[in-house]
Design an enzyme around this catalytic site. Structure first.
Site, short mmCIF file in Angstrom:
data_model
loop_
_atom_site.label_atom_id
_atom_site.label_comp_id
_atom_site.label_asym_id
_atom_site.label_seq_id
_atom_site.Cartn_x
_atom_site.Cartn_y
_atom_site.Cartn_z
N HIS A 147 -10.53 2.91 18.68
CA HIS A 147 -9.94 4.00 19.47
C HIS A 147 -10.68 4.29 20.78
CE1 HIS A 147 -7.99 4.28 15.70
NE2 HIS A 147 -8.82 5.11 15.10
N LYS A 182 -17.82 13.16 13.32
CA LYS A 182 -17.20 14.00 12.30
C LYS A 182 -17.99 15.30 12.17
CE LYS A 182 -14.87 10.43 9.67
NZ LYS A 182 -13.49 10.74 10.12
N ALA A 199 0.49 5.81 3.82
CA ALA A 199 1.94 5.75 3.63
C ALA A 199 2.50 7.16 3.47
CB ALA A 199 2.27 4.90 2.41
N ASP A 255 -2.63 6.82 0.87
CA ASP A 255 -2.67 8.01 1.68
C ASP A 255 -1.93 7.85 3.01
OD1 ASP A 255 -3.94 10.52 1.66
OD2 ASP A 255 -5.16 9.82 3.36
N VAL A 306 -0.82 -8.87 -5.55
CA VAL A 306 -0.66 -9.62 -4.30
C VAL A 306 -1.48 -10.91 -4.27
CG1 VAL A 306 -0.04 -7.63 -2.89
CG2 VAL A 306 -2.46 -8.26 -3.10
N LYS A 349 -6.14 -1.10 10.49
CA LYS A 349 -7.57 -1.38 10.55
C LYS A 349 -8.20 -1.22 9.17
CE LYS A 349 -10.17 2.16 11.78
NZ LYS A 349 -10.34 3.58 11.42
N ASP A 376 -3.57 0.19 16.39
CA ASP A 376 -4.58 1.18 16.72
C ASP A 376 -3.78 2.43 17.02
OD1 ASP A 376 -6.22 2.97 18.23
OD2 ASP A 376 -7.62 1.32 18.50
N HIS A 377 -3.80 3.40 16.11
CA HIS A 377 -2.83 4.48 16.24
C HIS A 377 -3.09 5.34 17.48
CE1 HIS A 377 -5.83 7.03 14.27
NE2 HIS A 377 -5.14 8.08 14.65
N GLY A 390 0.83 -1.21 0.00
CA GLY A 390 0.00 0.00 0.00
C GLY A 390 0.86 1.24 0.00
N ALA A 391 2.01 1.15 -0.70
CA ALA A 391 3.01 2.22 -0.64
C ALA A 391 2.60 3.49 -1.36
CB ALA A 391 4.33 1.71 -1.23
C1 BG6 Z 1 -8.95 6.85 11.92
C2 BG6 Z 1 -10.30 6.91 11.29
O1 BG6 Z 1 -8.74 5.59 12.49
O2 BG6 Z 1 -8.84 7.83 12.92
C3 BG6 Z 1 -10.57 8.29 10.73
O3 BG6 Z 1 -10.40 5.95 10.25
C4 BG6 Z 1 -10.34 9.34 11.78
O4 BG6 Z 1 -11.89 8.39 10.23
C5 BG6 Z 1 -8.99 9.15 12.45
O5 BG6 Z 1 -10.38 10.60 11.15
C6 BG6 Z 1 -8.81 10.10 13.61
O6 BG6 Z 1 -7.49 10.03 14.06
P1 BG6 Z 1 -6.76 11.27 14.73
O7 BG6 Z 1 -5.42 10.77 15.12
O8 BG6 Z 1 -6.73 12.36 13.72
O9 BG6 Z 1 -7.63 11.64 15.90
#
Ligand code: BG6
Length: 492
Positions: A242, A342, A18, A16, A88, A150, A179-180, A12-13
């Site tokens: 999250h 959102k 990446a 967006d 792939v 995810k 999970d960032h 997926g290089a």
């Molecule tokens: C992502 C979602 O996991 O997290 C997005 O897919 C969302 O829809 C984003 O905008 C929010 O992340 P952050 O770090 O900007 O709060």
């Protein structure tokens, strides 16, 4: 001592993620010396690029999406990047990958360590690991880890299938589900604030805490992601991962040790204690919303239904608010209110712990209600902590005046996702899975989320409540708290 020797295969290089997050994060690790000479990155996608072209794209992406402007460093950094066009789903493609990786192992002395990062369409999450194994790519003597973005499935059933597929090729210990939010500085700080301060830990329970609120609001709309978002909605996009992750960190018991297993064990127990609702209770306790047109920062923005690629009459939710309970000894009776959406008024993530009123009769003259003590954990954009207290106004009578004690970790108005990615990539390269989600966490969170999506999908779907863009959500979300005598604490 934390220098990493490895090749990283980035599926997926050209995507967006990446460009916006992963390349800048890798560059930071390079600047900090964690990546030095002995690393190579193979970018994979379906498009055609020469290595040099790809290197230029990488350098440009880093410049565009971070503050980096050291051209020499960018040049030497991007020289570690290679490009491979792959289908792939075709095993033959993997032979090209293997040849390239073998050569890079020799050129960069990677020790055969390989990280496979899946940042692409989720329908390939199951396919790729199988081929990596069957085509012998995971056979080198070094470590082999897979990092998966995810969505991890769409419900418990598909997540289980996916997981079984991945586990045919990788051990659970080598699977890093991202999970960032878990990489965010202040999310990681929750455990330190709680377990590193006697004054908080001793009152962190239902005797002293009245309610907990977790808000993650965004100003962006669906942008160009409707194809994905129409199928996910806010429940799957934000709550399943999250929001529940933050809830677990606020609510978990102190782990016996600060290691991966102990921390994840305690987090999972929170999910096990989460109260499941029946259908009727879901309608009562979970609010589904969708943004209508409105105005944000002075300009008018369209409603969700008028966004590109959104189905006519779509009932996809762009907002969720819920009242949750954790039925265990510590939290019995304490509501946890969560909301995310959102096109809300501000971009902010905050956790607010609201403490019970003490015996305040002394200061209750004239029936004035005094503000409760609040501990706010500011996750973003500001990173810090603040504590609202009551004190006496200078020189005045014995009245109460609300005051705020605050600590700012980093008050630049910058959202720190790239930094979150930097931490998580570094952790995965070093083999530390603490801030990644374990399978049992994922499974339990899906089970809970499924109960909500099932309730919503019955009877021609529950229609979302509309809220104007630029607001803090539908009035139903306010009513959810008002019933209990609470109000939302908007980002301060
Ligand atoms: C992502 C979602 O996991 O997290 C997005 O897919 C969302 O829809 C984003 O905008 C929010 O992340 P952050 O770090 O900007 O709060």
């Amino acid at each position: 001592e934390n220098t990493i020797n490895a090749s990283i295969v980035l599926f997926g290089a050209t995507g967006d993620l990446a460009h916006r997050k992963l390349f800048p994060a890798l560059f930071q690790l390079y600047q900090k010396g964690q990546l030095q000479e002995n690393f190579a990155v193979v970018g994979v996608s379906r498009k055609d690029f020469a290595h040099e072209e790809f290197q230029k794209i990488v350098a440009e992406a880093v410049e565009t999406h971070s503050e980096a402007d050291d051209h020499d460093a960018l040049k030497s950094f991007s020289s570690h990047f290679y490009y491979l066009k792959m289908d792939v789903t075709d095993f033959k493609s993997y032979h090209d990958l293997e040849n390239l990786l073998n050569q890079l192992d020799r050129d960069y002395h990677t020790g055969g360590n390989r990280m496979y990062y899946l940042a692409m369409a989720p329908q390939f999450f199951g396919t790729i690991p199988g081929f990596l194994k069957s085509e012998g790519i995971t056979d080198t003597p070094g470590w082999h880890r897979i990092v998966i973005e995810k969505p991890f499935g769409r419900n418990l059933e598909t997540a289980t299938e996916l997981n079984e597929k991945i586990q045919e090729s990788f051990d659970e210990d080598d699977i890093y589900r991202i999970d960032h939010y878990l990489g965010k500085e202040m999310v990681q700080n929750i455990q330190v604030i709680r377990f590193g301060n006697a004054i908080f830990e001793s009152i962190w329970n239902n005797k002293y805490i009245d309610s907990v609120q977790i808000t993650s609001s965004e100003t962006l709309g669906v942008e160009d992601r409707a194809a994905y978002y129409e199928k996910s909605g806010a429940l799957l996009d934000m709550v399943q991962n999250h929001m529940l992750q933050m809830l677990m960190l606020v609510a978990m018991e102190p782990p016996g040790k600060l290691d991966t297993k102990h921390i994840r064990d305690e987090k999972v127990k929170v999910l096990r204690s989460l109260r499941f609702y029946n259908e009727e209770e879901i309608h009562e306790n979970v609010v589904r919303g969708q943004y209508a047109e409105g105005s944000l920062n002075g300009s008018s923005v369209p409603g969700y239904l008028d966004e590109e690629n959104v189905a006519a009459g779509s009932k996809t939710e762009t907002f969720v608010a819920a009242k949750l309970f954790i039925d265990n000894f510590r939290w019995d009776g304490v509501p946890f209110y969560i909301r995310t959406g959102k096109r809300m008024k501000t971009k902010s993530t905050e956790i607010v712990i609201q403490f019970k009123q003490g015996p305040m009769a002394l200061y209750r003259a004239n029936n004035v209600k005094h503000p409760p003590n609040l501990l706010r954990i500011h996750i973003q954009p500001d990173e810090g902590l603040s504590l609202s207290l009551n004190a006496k106004p200078h020189g005045d009578n014995m009245n109460l005046l609300p005051i705020d004690m605050s600590f700012c970790n980093n008050c630049q108005n910058e959202v720190n996702s790239p930094e979150a990615y930097e931490k998580l990539i570094s952790d995965s390269l070093l083999g530390n899975a603490t801030y990644f989600t374990r399978w049992d966490e994922v499974a339990l969170s899906w089970e809970f989320i499924d109960s909500i999506s099932n309730a919503w999908s019955k009877e021609n779907q529950v229609s979302p409540a509309r809220y104007p863009s630029g607001s803090m959500g539908p009035k139903e979300a306010d009513e959810l708290l008002e019933k209990d005598g609470f109000t939302w604490w908007d980002p301060s």
